[in-house]
Scaffold this active site. Structure first.
Site, PDB file in Angstrom:
ATOM      1  N   GLU A   1       0.816  -0.942   0.348  1.00 15.80           N
ATOM      2  CA  GLU A   1      -0.240   0.339   0.275  1.00 15.80           C
ATOM      3  C   GLU A   1       0.588   1.449   0.284  1.00 15.80           C
ATOM      4  OE1 GLU A   1       1.014   1.621   2.801  1.00 15.80           O
ATOM      5  OE2 GLU A   1       1.608  -0.348   3.327  1.00 15.80           O
TER       6      GLU A   1
ATOM      7  N   GLU B   1       4.443  -0.416   0.997  1.00 15.31           N
ATOM      8  CA  GLU B   1       4.682  -0.462  -0.109  1.00 15.31           C
ATOM      9  C   GLU B   1       4.215  -2.270  -0.506  1.00 15.31           C
ATOM     10  OE1 GLU B   1       7.773   1.138  -1.753  1.00 15.31           O
ATOM     11  OE2 GLU B   1       7.612   2.851  -0.744  1.00 15.31           O
TER      12      GLU B   1
END
Lengths: 351, 351
Positions: free
Chosen positions: A175, A318
């Site tokens: 994310e 991420e």
């Protein structure tokens, strides 16, 4: 199987017979029994998920959901909101840590705009699934409507449907979203009943003053919204985020379609927790990749009874931890596929 | 630089300037500072070892030393002595866990006969450097002569010289030798002063009766030999093993030739400890790959001030933990080489 309810109903227990056969094969390979520790545990889990006692080496995919958070106006992050969109650009160009690590382990990377603030619909290299221009400020009211939360979850489910069609057999979750440790902390507090001061961490690196604001903001959001811990969609829509909802959909979709799925760090863990609360059985399809430095992550994993594979003091998100763990999952599958048995190798067994 | 003394004298401190430049570059990359945790720490260490602030992605080699142990006649192992030679065959054929994992991470594998009992000089696919047909029974007298220990160390050093000539830039250590957790325990006891009962583990899986015999045998070996903790070669020759000596040479050779070297598990750790005792500075060139289930391993790492990268409940040896960690080391180097800086990516910095 693109709708939330239908997906949840499809989720079934792991295949115990496949797991038993995998364990038996592991015990016949040229090594002391159990001596590969958690690699063996992962191999057995993958067998239970896929139903194949000698699983295929999977084609790997990382799904990175990006979205913005209205709550950043309260001053809860060390970085400005623009960084969400700037980092999406960086992912497209290949310069982020997640690009490097997913390439390193041989994983493809899908970057999904599920709620970035601003119009990036013209950009190539992104999957465009925007539900809204970020969430609303949860310190003032609910972050999104219940309908938006469901639609965002269904985006995640649809990503898994596409991934399955394209032959992917292992999915990592990632994310990007400035402010999303604030939303994740609120979710963990809502489900656990713990006060924000016991869950909160520094995120991208707020100072002491910022930490104080962050705690107060989460307290306010919980107080204003009163999320119902027995209604995961209520928690998600009131104090969650669009990328968190999307990833919750990825977790549910993977469980429904029997694809092993890796939890990354704290935000991915909050999404996993929402999926787990919607359907506890979904937790059996999840593999905890690493333990984040963000302290709420351990609380999430404990709530789901999961133990992380790696502990490398990382706190980037991420999907970077999930990517690194893909190398470990691949190794565990290769062990079961490629090692010789005592009989094949002519090696004497234990006396 | 093939002789022990010469090698020890060549070992110098890490390159602080390279480490400073690497840290500065890491802090300029598009991620919160320090958020990649131990990956960043490893990248800085590799820079200090190699003297390059942007290190090359290394060509990787695992050196697996095999040897037998006279002490097995005391009944200290769950597997018969023949397994050492049978597993060497298995390594040649590619059926062992170490074959699978070194291939997985892209590492070449050198299998060295430094002291296997029996003549295997006709076998292909092995590097023949036999010093003796296994050690003598250390419960009755010294395991090997001091001269044999030095020659075995120098075999290890010569392997690193060859590896450097062939362009290898990262070396993992592995071993095979039925009985070698007994020798490793004796080494740790000799250096630490701890009683065998506080260091010993189950090795390949001895039962309670076997554990009792193992402890008594190590006590006897220490009593009969009285190894001098201030003379590492005395400890090594009296209660060590030929593969342990060979790997001690690999550690010293890597430090002298500035090649990062990965410690595997308990036996590899005992070899690292011998090298460290001969030259403490050699420890700065070592990276602890994982924490073995064999409890003496933590004692070894603590004595050298090293913290393992992985903790996967493994206890197989062969170099399997070191191989898995090669994937992490490569990742750390790719981060420094491939990520974009804030400036390059046009991403806003911390407010």
């Amino acid at each position: 199987m693109l709708r939330l309810n239908e997906t949840i109903e499809t989720i079934e227990p792991l295949d115990n017979e496949a797991m038993r056969l995998t364990q038996r094969r592991l015990d016949s390979l040229t090594k002391p029994q159990g001596s590969l520790g958690r690699l063996e545990e992962v191999a057995v889990r993958i067998a239970g998920i896929t139903g194949k006692y000698i699983p295929d080496v999977p084609k790997k995919l990382s799904v990175l959901m990006a979205a913005d958070h209205g709550v950043v106006v309260e001053g809860v992050s060390a970085f400005p909101q623009d960084v969400t969109m700037e980092m999406v650009e960086n992912f497209i160009k290949g310069g982020a840590a997640m690009n490097v690590l997913s390439k390193h382990v041989g994983s493809d990377l899908w970057v999904v705009d599920i709620g970035v603030k601003g119009d990036i619909s013209g950009k190539k290299g992104i999957i465009h699934k925007k539900i809204a221009n970020g969430t609303s400020n949860m310190a003032k009211g609910q972050a999104m409507t219940r309908d938006e939360a469901i639609r965002a979850i269904e985006v995640g489910i649809s990503m898994v449907v596409q991934a399955k069609d394209q032959g992917y057999g292992l999915i990592g979750t990632g994310e990007m979203g400035i402010g999303n440790t604030t939303a994740s902390t609120a979710i963990v507090c809502a489900f656990s009943g713990l006060p924000p001061s016991e869950v909160v961490g520094r995120g991208t690196g707020v100072d002491d003053e910022g930490m104080k604001r962050k705690i107060e903001t989460i307290e306010k959001a919980l107080d204003v919204n009163r999320p119902d811990p027995n209604d995961p969609l209520d928690v998600l829509s009131k104090v969650g985020g669009l990328e968190i909802a999307g990833l919750a959909g990825v977790f549910l979709g993977c469980a429904a379609m029997r694809i092993p799925v890796l939890i990354d760090g704290f935000i991915s863990g909050a999404a996993a927790l929402v999926a787990y609360k919607l359907k506890p059985l979904a937790g059996e399809y999840m593999i905890a990749s690493h333990l984040s430095m963000e302290r709420g992550h351990r609380i999430e994993l404990d709530m789901m009874g999961l133990k992380p594979l790696l502990d490398l003091d990382m706190r980037l998100g991420e999907g970077t931890g999930a990517a690194l763990a893909m190398g470990i999952v691949d190794a565990s599958i290769k062990i079961i596929r490629e090692m010789a048995t005592f009989e094949e190798a002519g090696v004497s067994e234990k006396e």
